[in-house]
Design a protein around this motif. Sequence first.
Motif, mmCIF file in Angstrom:
data_model
loop_
_atom_site.group_PDB
_atom_site.id
_atom_site.type_symbol
_atom_site.label_atom_id
_atom_site.label_comp_id
_atom_site.label_asym_id
_atom_site.label_seq_id
_atom_site.Cartn_x
_atom_site.Cartn_y
_atom_site.Cartn_z
ATOM 1 N N GLY A 80 0.799 -1.222 0.000
ATOM 2 C CA GLY A 80 0.000 0.000 0.000
ATOM 3 C C GLY A 80 0.830 1.269 0.000
ATOM 4 O O GLY A 80 0.443 2.248 0.631
ATOM 5 N N GLY A 81 1.975 1.259 -0.657
ATOM 6 C CA GLY A 81 2.824 2.440 -0.700
ATOM 7 C C GLY A 81 3.686 2.646 0.533
ATOM 8 O O GLY A 81 4.405 3.629 0.634
ATOM 9 N N HIS A 82 3.602 1.734 1.481
ATOM 10 C CA HIS A 82 4.407 1.814 2.711
ATOM 11 C C HIS A 82 5.503 0.757 2.644
ATOM 12 O O HIS A 82 5.224 -0.418 2.439
ATOM 13 C CB HIS A 82 3.514 1.584 3.938
ATOM 14 C CG HIS A 82 4.258 1.539 5.226
ATOM 15 N ND1 HIS A 82 4.772 2.668 5.815
ATOM 16 C CD2 HIS A 82 4.606 0.504 6.021
ATOM 17 C CE1 HIS A 82 5.397 2.323 6.938
ATOM 18 N NE2 HIS A 82 5.294 1.014 7.074
ATOM 19 N N GLY A 83 6.759 1.171 2.804
ATOM 20 C CA GLY A 83 7.868 0.238 2.718
ATOM 21 C C GLY A 83 8.563 0.028 4.043
ATOM 22 O O GLY A 83 8.494 0.859 4.935
#
Length: 147
Positions: free
Chosen positions: A129-132
């Motif tokens: 979700g765009g979080h790394g």
Amino acid sequence: METTTTSFKICVDCADPHLLAAFWAAALGYDIEDHSALIGQLLSVGAIGPDEVVEVDGRQAFRAAAAIRDPAVAAPAVGHGGRVLFQAVPEPKTAKNRLHLDLHVPDQAAAVARLVELGGTVTGHGEQGGHGWTVMADPEGNEFCVA
């Protein structure tokens, strides 16, 4: 129905409890617990023998256990959260952890670099979700994530 909380600490099986206590204390900004007074009392009454004690950083420590605690938790912190116990076990780590810590930091790259300097290793990266996040291992191979 009355709701109560349950106090707990996290226990980590390991080969070298003092190595991991030093790594995780530095990683989390925790304090290494000083058990030297308790050890002195236990030795004086014969509850433990000298073979159960080792010197670490100039003070007596349990050979097979070390603990760290959140400095914001008042001593003694046994059973009051914010505490991690490292206990020596005879068998080595053989598989992926079933439980791991996620460290949430303001600067992921800087935190990862600092943890590598402390003895951690980068083992992978993840994203959802765009979080790394960065997957790492402590000096004994226990996995954790830095996000």
